[in-house]
Design an enzyme around this catalytic site. Structure first.
Site, PDB file in Angstrom:
ATOM      1  N   HIS A  82       7.482  -5.726  -4.278  1.00 19.04           N
ATOM      2  CA  HIS A  82       6.241  -4.950  -4.364  1.00 19.04           C
ATOM      3  C   HIS A  82       6.580  -3.503  -4.049  1.00 19.04           C
ATOM      4  O   HIS A  82       7.167  -3.190  -3.016  1.00 19.04           O
ATOM      5  CB  HIS A  82       5.191  -5.462  -3.375  1.00 19.04           C
ATOM      6  CG  HIS A  82       3.889  -4.720  -3.490  1.00 19.04           C
ATOM      7  ND1 HIS A  82       2.884  -5.106  -4.357  1.00 19.04           N
ATOM      8  CD2 HIS A  82       3.443  -3.592  -2.876  1.00 19.04           C
ATOM      9  CE1 HIS A  82       1.877  -4.267  -4.267  1.00 19.04           C
ATOM     10  NE2 HIS A  82       2.191  -3.335  -3.376  1.00 19.04           N
ATOM     11  N   CYS A  83       6.223  -2.615  -4.960  1.00 21.46           N
ATOM     12  CA  CYS A  83       6.568  -1.195  -4.828  1.00 21.46           C
ATOM     13  C   CYS A  83       5.328  -0.395  -4.459  1.00 21.46           C
ATOM     14  O   CYS A  83       4.355  -0.355  -5.226  1.00 21.46           O
ATOM     15  CB  CYS A  83       7.164  -0.678  -6.136  1.00 21.46           C
ATOM     16  SG  CYS A  83       7.616   1.065  -6.086  1.00 21.46           S
ATOM     17  N   ILE A  84       5.357   0.252  -3.288  1.00 26.76           N
ATOM     18  CA  ILE A  84       4.198   1.039  -2.863  1.00 26.76           C
ATOM     19  C   ILE A  84       4.037   2.287  -3.719  1.00 26.76           C
ATOM     20  O   ILE A  84       2.934   2.840  -3.818  1.00 26.76           O
ATOM     21  CB  ILE A  84       4.307   1.443  -1.381  1.00 26.76           C
ATOM     22  CG1 ILE A  84       5.525   2.359  -1.162  1.00 26.76           C
ATOM     23  CG2 ILE A  84       4.389   0.218  -0.487  1.00 26.76           C
ATOM     24  CD1 ILE A  84       5.551   2.987   0.219  1.00 26.76           C
ATOM     25  N   ASN A 109       1.995   1.091  -6.449  1.00 20.95           N
ATOM     26  CA  ASN A 109       0.913   0.233  -5.970  1.00 20.95           C
ATOM     27  C   ASN A 109       0.805  -1.018  -6.842  1.00 20.95           C
ATOM     28  O   ASN A 109      -0.275  -1.414  -7.274  1.00 20.95           O
ATOM     29  CB  ASN A 109      -0.424   0.984  -5.970  1.00 20.95           C
ATOM     30  CG  ASN A 109      -1.517   0.196  -5.254  1.00 20.95           C
ATOM     31  OD1 ASN A 109      -1.244  -0.524  -4.296  1.00 20.95           O
ATOM     32  ND2 ASN A 109      -2.743   0.327  -5.720  1.00 20.95           N
ATOM     33  N   ASN A 110       1.929  -1.631  -7.085  1.00 23.84           N
ATOM     34  CA  ASN A 110       1.985  -2.780  -7.976  1.00 23.84           C
ATOM     35  C   ASN A 110       3.262  -3.553  -7.701  1.00 23.84           C
ATOM     36  O   ASN A 110       4.218  -3.012  -7.150  1.00 23.84           O
ATOM     37  CB  ASN A 110       1.961  -2.317  -9.438  1.00 23.84           C
ATOM     38  CG  ASN A 110       1.537  -3.416 -10.395  1.00 23.84           C
ATOM     39  OD1 ASN A 110       1.231  -4.531 -10.000  1.00 23.84           O
ATOM     40  ND2 ASN A 110       1.513  -3.086 -11.677  1.00 23.84           N
TER      41      ASN A 110
END
Length: 283
Positions: free
Chosen positions: A126-128, A131-132
């Site tokens: 999950h990549c901040i 946001n996905n």
């Protein structure tokens, strides 16, 4: 600052602002100071960097908005399917993997994301910054974005360093001090950013060549240790060879590998493995 997938967050605004600031400083400050926008070299470099910045922004937008892959409602793995030779099971008990939070079985390589609050097909992480989750549906787009970002970052650094080393004419307007400050600030931002992006790109190229996700890499380290402890040899089941691994992520058309289009192989519910036996066809 967090948020549900698809929603604009502070990290997303930060990335867009960084792209805008680097673009403005490079094209409208660094290039004019070094090459000049009235020269052929200046126009060519400004146009080339504009194209790179547009590619970065476009692929980033797609990575933010594209669904990484959802598990279909009512999905149940077919354990009697002869074409699916590998079924992932729980470490404890040996049962088929089942998500208690989503109340459905997990397809191979799928994992539950605590942030997105759902299972993601072939989840990498999950990549901040987008946001996905990065998964089956947007992994290629994420990779292409990082590639374009690395090229653009080093390209901008070259133009910025050139403008700093360029001797400023004596008759230049007094505003040169502010432009020099802007260039230095941009260079300070770009230096660690370019290095971090290059490391990230190298890491994912390494994963792609072995057909692994970040989660599978860490799981593989433990599996390798357990296999060696038991006197066995661990082999990643989804490693099909370099070329087939590249195709499985980037698609069968090599001319579209760097394009922000979804042409990955499969639907994310079933994957070829090194244990698959080709079905012989009658002559």
């Amino acid at each position: 600052m967090g948020g549900r997938p698809g929603y604009l967050t502070l990290p997303i605004f930060s990335v867009v602002a960084a792209i805008g600031y680097v673009y403005y400083t490079t094209v409208f400050v660094a290039v004019p100071r070094w090459l000049g926008l009235s020269t052929a070299a200046g126009v060519a470099n400004a146009a080339a960097f504009t194209a790179l910045a547009a590619a970065c922004l476009a692929t980033y937008t797609v990575a933010v908005r594209r669904d990484p892959g959802r598990v279909p409602p009512g999905f149940v793995p077919d354990v009697e399917d002869a074409e699916s030779t590998v079924h992932e099971i729980k470490r404890k008990g040996g049962d088929l993997r089942y998500c208690q939070k989503c109340c459905h079985y997990k397809p191979p390589r799928a994992h539950h994301c605590r942030v997105c609050k759902r299972c993601v097909l072939k989840m990498d992480h999950h990549c901040i910054w987008i946001n996905n989750c990065v998964g089956h549906g947007n992994y290629k787009i994420f990779l292409v974005f990082v590639l374009y970002a690395v090229v653009a970052s080093f390209y901008a650094l070259i133009l910025i360093i050139g403008s700093v080393l360029h001797s400023v004419p004596k008759d230049e307007q007094p505003g040169s001090d502010s432009s020099r400050t802007s260039i230095i600030i941009c260079g300070v931002i770009l230096s660690p950013l370019a290095l971090a992006l290059a490391v990230l790109l190298g890491w994912h190229i390494y994963l792609i060549l072995q057909n692994k996700t970040t989660i599978e890499y860490h799981e593989g380290v433990r599996a390798m240790w357990l296999a060696e402890k038991g006197g066995d040899i661990y082999h990643h089941p989804y490693d099909l060879g370099v070329y087939e691994n590249l195709i499985s992520v980037l698609g069968p058309n090599i001319f579209c590998w760097l394009c922000p289009v979804l042409n990955t192989v499969g639907n994310g519910l079933r994957y070829r493995t090194s244990y698959d036996i080709p079905i012989s066809r009658p002559m």
